[in-house]
Scaffold this active site. Sequence first.
Site, PDB file in Angstrom:
ATOM      1  N   ASP A  25     -13.191 107.758  62.695  1.00 27.27           N
ATOM      2  CA  ASP A  25     -14.232 107.942  62.133  1.00 27.27           C
ATOM      3  C   ASP A  25     -14.109 107.257  60.185  1.00 27.27           C
ATOM      4  OD1 ASP A  25     -16.401 109.617  60.513  1.00 27.27           O
ATOM      5  OD2 ASP A  25     -15.316 111.806  61.510  1.00 27.27           O
ATOM      6  N   ASN A  27     -15.751 104.880  58.333  1.00 25.65           N
ATOM      7  CA  ASN A  27     -16.548 103.491  57.888  1.00 25.65           C
ATOM      8  C   ASN A  27     -17.216 104.188  56.851  1.00 25.65           C
ATOM      9  OD1 ASN A  27     -14.278 102.771  60.186  1.00 25.65           O
ATOM     10  ND2 ASN A  27     -16.915 102.551  61.579  1.00 25.65           N
ATOM     11  N   GLY A  28     -18.057 105.056  56.901  1.00 25.33           N
ATOM     12  CA  GLY A  28     -19.180 104.772  55.766  1.00 25.33           C
ATOM     13  C   GLY A  28     -19.018 105.160  54.044  1.00 25.33           C
ATOM     14  N   ARG A  29     -17.198 105.869  54.475  1.00 25.24           N
ATOM     15  CA  ARG A  29     -16.928 106.819  53.337  1.00 25.24           C
ATOM     16  C   ARG A  29     -15.958 105.428  52.720  1.00 25.24           C
ATOM     17  NH1 ARG A  29     -14.630 111.994  55.679  1.00 25.24           N
ATOM     18  NH2 ARG A  29     -15.206 111.284  57.423  1.00 25.24           N
ATOM     19  N   HIS A  42     -18.245  99.778  58.556  1.00 28.46           N
ATOM     20  CA  HIS A  42     -18.938  99.052  60.185  1.00 28.46           C
ATOM     21  C   HIS A  42     -18.377  97.945  60.992  1.00 28.46           C
ATOM     22  CE1 HIS A  42     -20.865 102.902  60.794  1.00 28.46           C
ATOM     23  NE2 HIS A  42     -21.459 102.695  60.029  1.00 28.46           N
ATOM     24  N   SER A  71     -24.025 110.989  71.370  1.00 26.44           N
ATOM     25  CA  SER A  71     -24.959 111.064  71.910  1.00 26.44           C
ATOM     26  C   SER A  71     -26.211 111.857  70.805  1.00 26.44           C
ATOM     27  CB  SER A  71     -25.028 111.890  72.787  1.00 26.44           C
ATOM     28  OG  SER A  71     -24.556 112.785  72.839  1.00 26.44           O
ATOM     29  N   TRP A  74     -27.625 109.074  66.849  1.00 25.08           N
ATOM     30  CA  TRP A  74     -29.245 109.141  66.986  1.00 25.08           C
ATOM     31  C   TRP A  74     -30.042 110.231  66.160  1.00 25.08           C
ATOM     32  CZ3 TRP A  74     -30.874 104.856  70.145  1.00 25.08           C
ATOM     33  CH2 TRP A  74     -30.166 104.590  71.035  1.00 25.08           C
ATOM     34  N   ARG A  76     -29.198 109.471  62.750  1.00 22.21           N
ATOM     35  CA  ARG A  76     -28.881 108.594  61.751  1.00 22.21           C
ATOM     36  C   ARG A  76     -29.933 107.846  61.864  1.00 22.21           C
ATOM     37  NH1 ARG A  76     -22.452 107.022  61.250  1.00 22.21           N
ATOM     38  NH2 ARG A  76     -21.448 109.262  61.456  1.00 22.21           N
ATOM     39  N   LEU A 136      -4.764  96.310  80.065  1.00 22.68           N
ATOM     40  CA  LEU A 136      -4.434  97.674  79.449  1.00 22.68           C
ATOM     41  C   LEU A 136      -6.551  98.306  79.514  1.00 22.68           C
ATOM     42  CD1 LEU A 136      -4.760  99.446  76.512  1.00 22.68           C
ATOM     43  CD2 LEU A 136      -5.782  97.851  75.273  1.00 22.68           C
ATOM     44  N   ARG A 193      -8.474 111.388  65.626  1.00 22.31           N
ATOM     45  CA  ARG A 193      -9.150 111.470  64.453  1.00 22.31           C
ATOM     46  C   ARG A 193      -8.607 110.585  63.204  1.00 22.31           C
ATOM     47  NH1 ARG A 193     -14.682 114.073  64.525  1.00 22.31           N
ATOM     48  NH2 ARG A 193     -15.564 113.226  63.575  1.00 22.31           N
ATOM     49  N   ARG A 199     -13.208 117.827  63.307  1.00 19.23           N
ATOM     50  CA  ARG A 199     -13.455 118.535  64.584  1.00 19.23           C
ATOM     51  C   ARG A 199     -13.487 117.193  66.242  1.00 19.23           C
ATOM     52  NH1 ARG A 199     -16.821 117.962  60.410  1.00 19.23           N
ATOM     53  NH2 ARG A 199     -18.042 115.967  60.252  1.00 19.23           N
TER      54      ARG A 199
HETATM   55  C1  IPE Z   1     -17.790 111.165  65.654  1.00 20.73           C
HETATM   56  O1  IPE Z   1     -18.085 110.609  64.394  1.00 20.73           O
HETATM   57  C2  IPE Z   1     -18.833 109.803  66.599  1.00 20.73           C
HETATM   58  C3  IPE Z   1     -18.171 108.712  66.371  1.00 20.73           C
HETATM   59  C4  IPE Z   1     -16.951 108.687  65.784  1.00 20.73           C
HETATM   60  C5  IPE Z   1     -18.941 107.633  67.161  1.00 20.73           C
HETATM   61  P1  IPE Z   1     -18.918 111.413  63.454  1.00 20.73           P
HETATM   62  O2  IPE Z   1     -18.964 110.470  62.217  1.00 20.73           O
HETATM   63  O3  IPE Z   1     -21.178 110.551  63.743  1.00 20.73           O
HETATM   64  O4  IPE Z   1     -18.984 112.757  64.179  1.00 20.73           O
HETATM   65  P2  IPE Z   1     -20.283 113.571  62.087  1.00 20.73           P
HETATM   66  O5  IPE Z   1     -21.354 113.831  62.608  1.00 20.73           O
HETATM   67  O6  IPE Z   1     -19.037 113.765  61.177  1.00 20.73           O
HETATM   68  O7  IPE Z   1     -19.486 115.467  63.425  1.00 20.73           O
HETATM   69  C1  IPE Z   2     -17.579 105.975  62.586  1.00 23.19           C
HETATM   70  O1  IPE Z   2     -18.040 106.248  60.683  1.00 23.19           O
HETATM   71  C2  IPE Z   2     -18.881 105.235  62.817  1.00 23.19           C
HETATM   72  C3  IPE Z   2     -20.081 106.031  63.365  1.00 23.19           C
HETATM   73  C4  IPE Z   2     -19.919 107.081  63.524  1.00 23.19           C
HETATM   74  C5  IPE Z   2     -20.903 105.748  64.440  1.00 23.19           C
HETATM   75  P1  IPE Z   2     -19.348 107.158  60.286  1.00 23.19           P
HETATM   76  O2  IPE Z   2     -20.298 105.735  60.105  1.00 23.19           O
HETATM   77  O3  IPE Z   2     -18.984 108.356  60.541  1.00 23.19           O
HETATM   78  O4  IPE Z   2     -18.355 107.136  58.739  1.00 23.19           O
HETATM   79  P2  IPE Z   2     -18.592 108.571  58.168  1.00 23.19           P
HETATM   80  O5  IPE Z   2     -17.776 109.348  58.180  1.00 23.19           O
HETATM   81  O6  IPE Z   2     -20.242 108.315  57.323  1.00 23.19           O
HETATM   82  O7  IPE Z   2     -17.307 108.073  56.604  1.00 23.19           O
HETATM   83 MG    MG Z   3     -18.694 110.110  60.518  1.00 21.54          MG
END
Ligand code: IPE
Ligand code: IPE
Ligand code: MG
Length: 251
Positions: A25, A27-29, A42, A71, A74, A76, A136, A193, A199
């Site tokens: 988790d 990548n976006g931030r 990503h 799941s 979707w 997004r 692995l 995580r 969570r």
């Molecule tokens: C969980 O991350 C799903 C994956 C890492 C693939 P999210 O970023 O989707 O989770 P929430 O929405 O913050 O709970």
């Molecule tokens: C995890 O990074 C990748 C996926 C959930 C697919 P995020 O895209 O959730 O990045 P944040 O949580 O928005 O920073």
């Molecule tokens: Mg995330």
Amino acid sequence: MTLVVDNKWGSEDRSGPRHVAIIMDGNGRWAAERRLPRVEGHRKGVETVRQIVEASKELGVVHLTLFSFSSENWARPKQEIHDLFGLLRRFVRRDLAELHKNGVRIRVIGSRTDLDGDILRMLDDAVDLTKDNTALNLTIAFNYGARDEIVRAGRRLAEAARRGDLAPEDVTEERFASFLDTGGLPDPDLLIRTSGELRLSNFLLWQLAYAEFVFVDTYWPDFDKTHYEAAIAEFQRRNRRFGGRTARSTA
Ligand code: IPE
Ligand code: IPE
Ligand code: MG
């Protein structure tokens, strides 16, 4: 009687986790902090996957399970979903030969509905090609949600019962688990995580019943072998009791 243990943590078993599950988790931030489009986060995240797969073998991890698309993802924007699917395609296309050469066995868990035929074929081919590898076990959770997985298992169980292949009293924990997508895999010992979120986001709800949880603040694109080793060291400091008593307890 006093159980004497000769390490400072009070548990006899100092071995590392055999099965590590990771919620990748942040990548976006990571991208937002650099004023980059999310897809760059990503993309960098895929590089982290390569490093962590490699490091897993070095650290004695036998099973690595990665949450790569939920799941619920979707929800997004279409463009981001398109980018994520594109990255998975590219990853398999570019890395499969190398993974296979390195003895990595690939499995995929998650729902097959809503996935295009070409993605399913590509994933099936990767699973098939690598099925005899043993260095692995890499399980990719793609289009995965734990509640969905449990419901699908329940449905298959009900179908088996209707066919007469299974009686209600045959439904044990072991039997139920064998109907999950992870059937045949051991439960994770350690869940990591990244990105500071505390969570599970619907990941492996059944299988994580007794896993140790390690949450790290680092965003997934910045997560490296040093962070991984630190998470494993934290795991080794934990005292797993599984409902019993600690190795230190006196009787
Ligand atoms: C969980 O991350 C799903 C994956 C890492 C693939 P999210 O970023 O989707 O989770 P929430 O929405 O913050 O709970
Ligand atoms: C995890 O990074 C990748 C996926 C959930 C697919 P995020 O895209 O959730 O990045 P944040 O949580 O928005 O920073
Ligand atoms: Mg995330």
